[in-house]
Design a protein around this motif. Sequence first.
Motif, PDB file in Angstrom:
ATOM      1  N   ALA A   1      -2.261   8.712  -8.084  1.00  9.59           N
ATOM      2  CA  ALA A   1      -2.742   9.626  -9.124  1.00  9.59           C
ATOM      3  C   ALA A   1      -2.040   9.352 -10.454  1.00  9.59           C
ATOM      4  O   ALA A   1      -2.670   9.372 -11.519  1.00  9.59           O
ATOM      5  N   VAL A   2      -0.735   9.065 -10.385  1.00  7.81           N
ATOM      6  CA  VAL A   2       0.016   8.745 -11.604  1.00  7.81           C
ATOM      7  C   VAL A   2      -0.530   7.459 -12.218  1.00  7.81           C
ATOM      8  O   VAL A   2      -0.807   7.372 -13.417  1.00  7.81           O
TER       9      VAL A   2
ATOM     10  N   MET B   1       2.425  15.565 -15.483  1.00  9.22           N
ATOM     11  CA  MET B   1       1.501  16.012 -14.451  1.00  9.22           C
ATOM     12  C   MET B   1       2.037  17.160 -13.611  1.00  9.22           C
ATOM     13  O   MET B   1       1.264  17.879 -12.980  1.00  9.22           O
ATOM     14  N   ILE B   2       3.379  17.312 -13.574  1.00  7.97           N
ATOM     15  CA  ILE B   2       3.899  18.407 -12.734  1.00  7.97           C
ATOM     16  C   ILE B   2       4.359  19.613 -13.566  1.00  7.97           C
ATOM     17  O   ILE B   2       4.641  20.676 -13.012  1.00  7.97           O
ATOM     18  N   MET B   3       4.407  19.421 -14.866  1.00  6.94           N
ATOM     19  CA  MET B   3       4.855  20.523 -15.734  1.00  6.94           C
ATOM     20  C   MET B   3       3.928  21.715 -15.576  1.00  6.94           C
ATOM     21  O   MET B   3       2.704  21.587 -15.665  1.00  6.94           O
ATOM     22  N   GLY B   4       4.537  22.914 -15.271  1.00  7.67           N
ATOM     23  CA  GLY B   4       3.744  24.133 -15.146  1.00  7.67           C
ATOM     24  C   GLY B   4       3.047  24.272 -13.803  1.00  7.67           C
ATOM     25  O   GLY B   4       2.317  25.230 -13.576  1.00  7.67           O
ATOM     26  N   LYS B   5       3.266  23.311 -12.906  1.00  3.98           N
ATOM     27  CA  LYS B   5       2.593  23.359 -11.603  1.00  3.98           C
ATOM     28  C   LYS B   5       3.489  24.052 -10.570  1.00  3.98           C
ATOM     29  O   LYS B   5       4.703  24.168 -10.759  1.00  3.98           O
TER      30      LYS B   5
ATOM     31  N   GLY C   1      -4.440   2.819 -14.682  1.00  4.41           N
ATOM     32  CA  GLY C   1      -4.124   1.715 -13.781  1.00  4.41           C
ATOM     33  C   GLY C   1      -2.867   0.952 -14.152  1.00  4.41           C
ATOM     34  O   GLY C   1      -2.394   1.010 -15.282  1.00  4.41           O
ATOM     35  N   LEU C   2      -2.328   0.248 -13.138  1.00  8.60           N
ATOM     36  CA  LEU C   2      -1.145  -0.592 -13.327  1.00  8.60           C
ATOM     37  C   LEU C   2      -1.444  -1.957 -12.722  1.00  8.60           C
ATOM     38  O   LEU C   2      -2.254  -2.056 -11.794  1.00  8.60           O
ATOM     39  N   PRO C   3      -0.774  -3.006 -13.212  1.00  3.49           N
ATOM     40  CA  PRO C   3      -0.944  -4.312 -12.562  1.00  3.49           C
ATOM     41  C   PRO C   3      -0.459  -4.216 -11.106  1.00  3.49           C
ATOM     42  O   PRO C   3       0.471  -3.447 -10.833  1.00  3.49           O
ATOM     43  N   PRO C   4      -1.061  -4.973 -10.198  1.00  5.08           N
ATOM     44  CA  PRO C   4      -0.690  -4.862  -8.772  1.00  5.08           C
ATOM     45  C   PRO C   4       0.810  -4.983  -8.528  1.00  5.08           C
ATOM     46  O   PRO C   4       1.369  -4.199  -7.757  1.00  5.08           O
ATOM     47  N   VAL C   5       1.485  -5.922  -9.209  1.00  6.54           N
ATOM     48  CA  VAL C   5       2.921  -6.083  -8.956  1.00  6.54           C
ATOM     49  C   VAL C   5       3.727  -4.890  -9.461  1.00  6.54           C
ATOM     50  O   VAL C   5       4.901  -4.777  -9.179  1.00  6.54           O
ATOM     51  N   LYS C   6       3.089  -4.026 -10.226  1.00  6.88           N
ATOM     52  CA  LYS C   6       3.814  -2.894 -10.800  1.00  6.88           C
ATOM     53  C   LYS C   6       3.484  -1.566 -10.126  1.00  6.88           C
ATOM     54  O   LYS C   6       3.961  -0.517 -10.544  1.00  6.88           O
ATOM     55  N   MET C   7       2.676  -1.599  -9.094  1.00  6.16           N
ATOM     56  CA  MET C   7       2.310  -0.355  -8.417  1.00  6.16           C
ATOM     57  C   MET C   7       3.540   0.351  -7.854  1.00  6.16           C
ATOM     58  O   MET C   7       3.612   1.576  -7.814  1.00  6.16           O
ATOM     59  N   HIS C   8       4.524  -0.439  -7.435  1.00  6.53           N
ATOM     60  CA  HIS C   8       5.701   0.188  -6.821  1.00  6.53           C
ATOM     61  C   HIS C   8       6.464   1.070  -7.804  1.00  6.53           C
ATOM     62  O   HIS C   8       7.185   1.963  -7.400  1.00  6.53           O
TER      63      HIS C   8
ATOM     64  N   GLU D   1       6.703   9.059  -7.876  1.00  9.10           N
ATOM     65  CA  GLU D   1       6.386  10.047  -6.839  1.00  9.10           C
ATOM     66  C   GLU D   1       7.652  10.427  -6.064  1.00  9.10           C
ATOM     67  O   GLU D   1       7.911  11.614  -5.803  1.00  9.10           O
ATOM     68  N   GLN D   2       8.441   9.408  -5.725  1.00  5.20           N
ATOM     69  CA  GLN D   2       9.675   9.664  -4.971  1.00  5.20           C
ATOM     70  C   GLN D   2      10.676  10.491  -5.777  1.00  5.20           C
ATOM     71  O   GLN D   2      11.381  11.330  -5.221  1.00  5.20           O
ATOM     72  N   ALA D   3      10.745  10.245  -7.078  1.00  8.56           N
ATOM     73  CA  ALA D   3      11.706  10.969  -7.919  1.00  8.56           C
ATOM     74  C   ALA D   3      11.374  12.452  -7.945  1.00  8.56           C
ATOM     75  O   ALA D   3      12.262  13.303  -7.848  1.00  8.56           O
TER      76      ALA D   3
END
Lengths: 146, 392, 392
Positions: free
Chosen positions: A87-88, A71-75, A94-101, A107-109
Motif C-alpha cells: 500500500a505504501v 498514511m497512519i496519521m490520525g488513524k 510504485g517502486l523499482p523491484p530492487v527497492k520494494m524491500h 511497514e515494519q517500523a
Amino acid sequence: MYSEKVMEHFMNPRNVGEIENADGVGQVGNPKCGDIMKMYLKIEDGIIVDVKFKTFGCGSAIATSSMATEMIMGKTIDEALSLTNRAVADALDGLPPVKMHCSVLAEQAVKSAIYDYAQKNNLQFDGLEGFDPNEDHDHHHEEHED
Amino acid sequence: MKKRVYLDYSATTPMKQEVLNAMLPHFNVQFGNPSSIHCFGRENKAVIDQARQIIAKTINASADEVFFTGGGSESDNWAIKGVVSALKGKGKHIITSKIEHHAVLHTCEFLEKEGFEVTFVDVDEFGIVDLNQLQRSIRPDTILITIMYANNEIGTIQPIKEIGELAKKHNITFHVDAVQAYGNVRIDVQELKIDLLSLSAHKVYGPKGIGLLYIKKGTKIIQLIHGGAQEKRRRAGTENVPAIVGFGKAAELAYQDLEGHVKHLTFLRDKLINGLLEKIPYSRLNGHPTKRLPGNANISIEYIEGEALLLSLDMVGIACSSGSACTSGSLDPSHVLMAIGLSHEVAHGSLRFTIGDFTSEEDVDYVLKELPIIVERLRQMSPLYEKVKGGN
Amino acid sequence: MKKRVYLDYSATTPMKQEVLNAMLPHFNVQFGNPSSIHCFGRENKAVIDQARQIIAKTINASADEVFFTGGGSESDNWAIKGVVSALKGKGKHIITSKIEHHAVLHTCEFLEKEGFEVTFVDVDEFGIVDLNQLQRSIRPDTILITIMYANNEIGTIQPIKEIGELAKKHNITFHVDAVQAYGNVRIDVQELKIDLLSLSAHKVYGPKGIGLLYIKKGTKIIQLIHGGAQEKRRRAGTENVPAIVGFGKAAELAYQDLEGHVKHLTFLRDKLINGLLEKIPYSRLNGHPTKRLPGNANISIEYIEGEALLLSLDMVGIACSSGSACTSGSLDPSHVLMAIGLSHEVAHGSLRFTIGDFTSEEDVDYVLKELPIIVERLRQMSPLYEKVKGGN
Ligand SMILES: Cc1ncc(COP(=O)(O)O)c(C=O)c1O
Ligand SMILES: Cc1ncc(COP(=O)(O)O)c(C=O)c1O
Ligand code: FES
Ligand code: FES
C-alpha cells in the motif's frame, strides 16, 4: 528510476524528527545493509495523533518512511497495523523491484513502534500477531530479479 | 535549462570534437570493410593501421602487438581467459587483487568454478596491493598475475613496476587493466614488464564500444572471439573503423599534453577534496593521498546513505557516483571500499567525484556550495547522526 | 572523382543518414553511462531500452530476450560457446553445416580441439542444407544445432523452420546466424522455434561494432564476457549508447518497408544475374535461383582467377568481392563454393556482387558494360581458355 511522487517525498519528507516522551518508538533495519528506520508515535485513545521518523537509507527508504507516516496519521492502531508495504509503495506510484524491500522496512517500523507501545501498556493487538521486532530483516537479496 | 555539472568522468567521458570529426567520414562516405581488397576497403585498411600505430606508440608497444576489441571488459576477459586456457597444461593458479574491476574479478570467479585456483591479494588502507602477500602467494603452478594499474573507485595507483619485475622473475604472465590509468599516467609496457594491457577508448574522450588488448610478442594466449581473419587472425569481427579512428585520435590528444591535463585535474581535485573535508564534519578521503588518479576524489560521509546523496546532488544538477557505475544496480556496498577496511555503514555513504578535461573551477565551487547543505539536510533525518550529536 | 560503384553490401553497408542523425547527440551531449543513476545516465537508459524494444519487435521477441554485443562474430561465439559450456554435462555433440560463416565454423573447430564432437552437414548444389543428413546425425548427446539463415557468399536461404522443428522435437538448442538475413527476410523467432539468433547492425545500414544475441527465455547459456551488471548481468561492458541507438534506427528503417526494399533489390539483382550470364560465356550462377537473398548475385566465371577480376573491376571503380571479406586474407578457395561442388578452378574464378538500398539501375548497367570487357581481356591471357576455344 523513481516516480515523481517518490522524488517529491524524498526531497520534502513529511514528519521528519523525534517526539519527546513518545508513547511508542520502533527501530528496524541494520546499518550494515545501509538502512535504519526509526519511528515515533504519540497515541491518544487508540488514535495516532502524532508520528515522526528518522531514516538512514536510500531515496526510497526516506520516501517510504515519509509516506507511511502520512498514511497512519490520525488513524486507529488497528488501521495502522493493517498498513502493508504494498500500500505504501502504491501510494508512491510504485517502486523499482530492487527497492520494494525499503517499503517493507516502513511497514515494519510502524509495527515495531506500536509493539513498543503495546509492551509498555500491556496491550494486545491482533495485527501484531507473529510480529517479532528483533527479527533480523536481512532483506537485501529477496527481491532480486535475475 | 537547469545547471548540469558532470563529475563522473570515470564512468564515461563525452567525446572530444576532434574525435567526432575524425570519425564522421567513416560512417557513410569512407565506410568500406578494411578486409575487402577493393578501394573502399583498402583506404580504410590504411586508416586503421594508422590508429593502431598512434595508440601503440603511447604505450611504447609496436603496432603488431595491439589488437582492437569491443571494449575494456572484452579485453580483460580475453587476457585472462585466453592466457589460462593457453597455459592450463602448465598450472592452474591465478593471482589478482581484492579491488579489481568486476571485468577481472567476475572472470576470475568464473574460472574458479571451472577448476582454476585464484588468490585475491589484500590491499592496505590506501588501496595499495600488499606486495609481500603477493610475493608469498606465488606458486610453481601460478600462470597469471592480473593487477589493475589504477582503481576505478578510489583512484589508487599500484606499484606496477615492482609487480612486473616479480612476475618476470618467476616467469609468470602479467596482465594489467589500465582502463582508468590510460590518458592519466605515462605507461611504458616494456619498462613495466607488462605482457598484456587492457584499454577502453570511452574513458579518454573516445567512442564507446572499442577497446584494445596489448599482447607482448610471444605471449601464449588463445582467442576469445573466433571467426574471420581480422586483427591478424586473433580477434574476429568486421573492424569497427569509425571507432578505431576515434580511439586513435583520442589517444593522440590524451598524450599530446599529458602534463597539462594532469595539472588541470590535480588542481581541481585537490580543491574539491580539501574543500569538502573542511566543510563537512565526519568525512574522510578514500584512497591514497598522492598515489591517486589526477581526477579522482572519493569521499566517505558518515551517517548518510550514498544513494540519498546521489539523488540529492542529481536534483541540483550534479552528477557523480557511489562506487562504480556498473555496480549501481546492486545494493551491496562496494567491494573496493570494504577491502580498504571501511565499515559497511561508512562504505554505504561514499561518493566518487571524477574530474575531467571539461571540468571548470566553477563546477568545483558549485559542489562545495551545494553538498554541505545536502549533507546537513540528510543528517537531520538520520537516526545515526542524532546519537553522535547527542554524544558530543 | 572517378566513378565508384559499391556492390559489396554483404561485406558492410554505409550508414543511413537517419541512423547517423539519431546517433550524433549521444557522442558528446547525451553521452552518460546508462548504468549511472544520475540524470546523464538515466536519460540514456531509457534510450537503449527503446532501441531494444524496436529490434525485439522486428524478430517477434520480447525486449528482455535480446542482448547487445560487440558484433555478429561475438554473438556467434557467445551463442555457441555459451550453450555448449552450459550443457557440457549433458552431451558433447554439435551439428552445423559446411557453409557457415567462419565465426561459426572456426568456433566449432576450436571446440573440437576442446573435446566436443562436431558434425558438419553437407549442402546440395544450391547450398541448401541436407535435411535428411542433419536428421540422421542427431544423437542422444547432441546439445546444439547451429545453422545460418542465409549464406553470406551465395545468398542461399535455409529451411530454418524445418530445422527448428527438428531441433524442438529432439529438445536440442537451436542457434541461427541471421547476420545476412536480417533486414532482407521477415524473421519470427517464435514461429521458427529459434532459441538463439545472431544479428549485426553494420549489414543493415547501422553502425559497425554492435551486434545482438536473441536468447529465448529459459535457454541455458553461460556468459562470454564477464564483469559489470550490464545487459541484465549477461554481457558486461559499458553500453555502447550511440551504436545501440543507431542499431535501433537501422532496424526500424529496415522493417518499415521490407517489401519495397526486397522488390528494389530483387529487380536489380535479377537484371545483373541475367545480364552477366547472357553476356559472359562459361559463366554460372552460384546458390539457389529463387531461395536467395534479394541482393546477392554470385557468379563463377571460368578460366579466370578471382583476384584478377576483382582488381580489374576495382580499376574501373566497381567494388565487389570473391567469397567473404574476412577470408580475403587467405588464398584457399571459398569453403562455401567447394561445398556446393565447384571445382577448385571454378571456385577461384567467382565473384560476389551484393546490391543494396543505394544501388541504382545505372550501377548495374555499368557492371554489365565493364565486366564482359574485363573477362575477355583476362581470358585472352589464360592458358586454360585457349584450349577451350581450340576445342570449340
Ligand atoms: C553470416 C555472417 N555471420 C557473422 C558475421 C560476422 O559479423 P561481424 O563482422 O559484425 O562480426 C558476418 C559478417 O561478417 C556474416 O556475414
Ligand atoms: C578499471 C576498469 N576496467 C574495465 C572497465 C570496463 O571497460 P568497458 O566498460 O569499456 O568494457 C572499466 C570501466 O567500466 C574500468 O574502470
Ligand atoms: S533501504 Fe536498503 S536500499 Fe533502500
Ligand atoms: S598465383 Fe598469386 S595467389 Fe596464387
